[in-house]
Enzyme design. Structure first.
Site, mmCIF file in Angstrom:
data_model
loop_
_atom_site.group_PDB
_atom_site.id
_atom_site.type_symbol
_atom_site.label_atom_id
_atom_site.label_comp_id
_atom_site.label_asym_id
_atom_site.label_seq_id
_atom_site.Cartn_x
_atom_site.Cartn_y
_atom_site.Cartn_z
ATOM 1 N N LYS A 79 4.619 0.546 9.280
ATOM 2 C CA LYS A 79 4.609 1.838 8.588
ATOM 3 C C LYS A 79 3.901 2.898 9.423
ATOM 4 O O LYS A 79 4.306 4.066 9.433
ATOM 5 C CB LYS A 79 3.962 1.698 7.213
ATOM 6 C CG LYS A 79 4.875 1.075 6.178
ATOM 7 C CD LYS A 79 4.327 1.203 4.770
ATOM 8 C CE LYS A 79 3.155 0.299 4.522
ATOM 9 N NZ LYS A 79 2.735 0.308 3.105
ATOM 10 N N GLU A 86 0.858 -1.180 0.000
ATOM 11 C CA GLU A 86 0.000 0.000 0.000
ATOM 12 C C GLU A 86 0.899 1.236 0.000
ATOM 13 O O GLU A 86 1.828 1.327 0.816
ATOM 14 C CB GLU A 86 -0.909 0.025 1.236
ATOM 15 C CG GLU A 86 -1.845 1.227 1.250
ATOM 16 C CD GLU A 86 -2.757 1.262 2.464
ATOM 17 O OE1 GLU A 86 -3.562 2.212 2.557
ATOM 18 O OE2 GLU A 86 -2.662 0.359 3.316
ATOM 19 N N ARG A 106 6.264 -13.372 9.004
ATOM 20 C CA ARG A 106 6.822 -12.058 8.722
ATOM 21 C C ARG A 106 8.165 -11.911 9.444
ATOM 22 O O ARG A 106 8.493 -12.690 10.343
ATOM 23 C CB ARG A 106 5.878 -10.941 9.156
ATOM 24 C CG ARG A 106 5.611 -10.873 10.653
ATOM 25 C CD ARG A 106 4.775 -9.653 10.993
ATOM 26 N NE ARG A 106 5.523 -8.421 10.747
ATOM 27 C CZ ARG A 106 4.961 -7.213 10.744
ATOM 28 N NH1 ARG A 106 3.666 -7.082 10.934
ATOM 29 N NH2 ARG A 106 5.688 -6.140 10.538
#
Length: 559
Positions: free
Chosen positions: A274, A39, A264
């Site tokens: 983020k 994104e 992850r």
């Protein structure tokens, strides 16, 4: 390293490859296609580097396709600045996409799929407030309750959804929800929202839309539109897989993508969110997304981390489904290995004290020919001036040496790198008792660093000629946080409590004159100090070096 060269690297097999091999063997797919779908609401970080290496690594191993897709379904948080940064980071890491797409490319198709679900009786417009939706949703141990609007007719839902699209309702007053199962043990399947009203200008579609699809609806349909075969994502999306499959099964005919999850990257002493990285920037704790202390790819690039080292790090930690926390020291080790092989050597004195060779002619200057790298003769050599007055590191002299100290102290002889043996004869102090000058004598028969009589010295120190050098600002960077898990339960408000007060120390250094023409991005090993990179803001009249990493890990010792 080019993309073609990366293709030739040995790619370690992992469980994802095992799934793909089985799919190909059984004829589920006849080709392999992945995508990297960030994104554009922030800069990529080291966790994204792992996802990039996995997705593009699959492409390279199976000679397939990997697209870059910008997931721009939330216009309030997205910006073209982030799009440009994402593209730069991927290319810098050494990868290239086959095509660039945006989720917004598929807004018309995704909207048609929503209409299709309504007509199938699989979606409805809901008027519950967000608070009421949470109340109706239930808990992990209790089933949810059906919305009182769940049984609206197909005709009414089509009308309401069309009016939502025309902007007749306030934001938040209505949503479109999938009609699945409010008693499902998986909360993601309890009639999830698939469209919401949002009056926001989109950086690509402008004001065409005032309804936007949710990620869990747009993502599988975007994968399907692009003919993705294997949708690779991190483990937090594992519970979303049933919804992913439901969406593609209800909306897509023919070949469908398959979602596979991997653990992850959890790297200690860093933040890889983020949202939280943005908080660091907004609060002024760091100097932008590319601050060299950030775990962003752009920050690591500015600090001097080689792309090769980051790829090597991702390869070493491997791909698994098991949760684990990676030690930051492993990343630094990969950086050292890469820089040690490829960085030119240079001499710089970061904490200087004057050294005077009293018996060296005052009007004499010698030009020493010094190679840039002991293992790379093709790098060539540079000329380094030498004379009576030098700068040395303050740590290279002690009035009263500690045990096993092998550098300068009264009466001790050491080697000046590539020059002569010198013996300390005394020192000068200022009014506060600080050493301001070290005196010594040299043996002219030891030029080059060896004594003709065969005597040995146990210490070698570097130096910079005091009358002909380059002055530079040196930023000594270290880890931003001094706790292993800075992202604790207290959230962003606790960041300042966990900051490492020594994450940045700025000094004025004296460097050998060969560094006067250094360019942003140039990498060096400053002998005996560490690896450094010329900063992007460095100029000929204001040279700035960033410490990439010390020669060895001393972080835990300092703590």
């Amino acid at each position: 390293m080019s993309t073609e060269e990366i293709k030739d690297e040995n790619i370690t097999s992992n469980f994802i490859h095992d799934f793909i091999d089985k799919d190909l063997e059984e004829g589920v797919y006849s080709r392999v296609q992945t995508r990297f779908p960030p994104e554009p609401n922030g800069y990529l970080h080291i966790g994204h580097a792992k996802a990039i290496c996995i997705n593009f690594g699959v492409k390279n191993k199976y000679h397939g396709v990997c697209n870059l897709r910008l997931d721009d379904t939330n216009p309030t948080k997205e910006d073209t600045e982030y799009v440009d940064a994402i593209m730069e980071d991927i290319k810098w890491l050494g990868f290239d996409w086959d095509n660039v797409y945006h989720a917004s490319d598929y807004f018309d198709f995704i909207y048609e799929c929503a209409i299709k679900l309504i007509k199938k009786g699989k979606a409805f417009v809901c008027d519950l407030t967000p608070e009421e939706q949470r109340e109706y949703r239930g808990t992990l141990t209790q089933p949810g309750k059906n919305s009182p609007y769940r049984d609206r007719s197909v005709e009414e839902n089509l009308d309401l959804f069309e009016r939502m699209t025309k902007g007749e309702f306030e934001a938040g007053s209505k949503v479109l929800r999938a009609k699945i199962d409010m008693a499902s043990p998986n909360l993601n399947m309890r009639d999830p929202i698939i469209y919401r009203i949002m009056y926001a200008h989109h950086h690509r579609t402008g004001d065409k839309w005032c309804v936007y699809p949710m990620y869990d609806f747009a993502h599988p349909l975007s994968d399907a539109c692009e003919k993705v075969t294997h949708s690779l994502c991190s483990l937090e999306f594992e519970n979303h897989r049933p919804l992913y499959d439901w969406v593609v099964n209800e909306c897509i005919e023919g070949e469908k993508p398959r979602q596979i999850e991997f653990a992850r990257m959890n790297l200690n002493y860093t933040l890889t969110s983020k949202r939280k990285c943005l908080q660091l920037v907004k609060d002024g704790i760091v100097d932008g997304w590319n601050d060299p202390r950030m775990a962003t790819i752009s920050g690591m690039r500015r600090r001097g981390y080689p792309a090769e080292a980051i790829r090597d790090f991702c390869e070493k930690i491997g791909v698994s489904k098991a949760y684990s926390v990676i030690d930051f020291a492993l990343l630094e080790s990969c950086v050292r290995d890469s820089l040690n092989k490829n960085s030119r050597r240079a001499m710089a004195v970061v904490d200087p004290v004057k050294l005077v060779i009293d018996n060296y002619p005052d009007d004499k200057t010698e030009e020493l020919d010094v190679e840039y790298h002991p293992d790379h003769p093709e790098y060539g050599s540079r000329t380094v001036p030498f004379g009576r007055e030098l700068w040395i590191e303050r740590d290279d002299f002690m009035i009263e040496p500690v045990k096993k100290y092998r550098r300068l102290y009264p009466g001790n002889e050491v080697r000046l790198y590539k020059a002569y043996f010198v013996t300390c004869t005394g020192y000068d102090l200022d009014d506060d008792g600080n050493v301001i000058c070290v005196h010594c004598t040299y043996d002219p028969e030891t030029f080059g660093g060896d004594a003709p009589d065969g005597r040995k010295v146990r210490g070698t120190i570097h130096w910079v000629y005091a009358k002909d050098n380059v002055t530079a600002q040196v930023n000594l960077y270290d880890r931003l946080f001094d706790v292993e898990n800075p992202s604790n339960e207290e959230g962003v408000s606790s960041f300042e409590d966990n900051l490492n007060p020594n994450s940045l120390i700025t000094k004025t250094a004296y460097c050998e004159k060969s560094l006067k023409d250094t360019q942003p991005g140039d990498k060096y090993q400053f002998m005996r100090i560490g690896y450094f990179c010329t900063d992007i803001l460095s100029k000929a009249d204001n040279i700035i070096f960033n410490r990439t990493v010390a020669l060895r890990d001393s972080f835990n010792k300092k703590k």
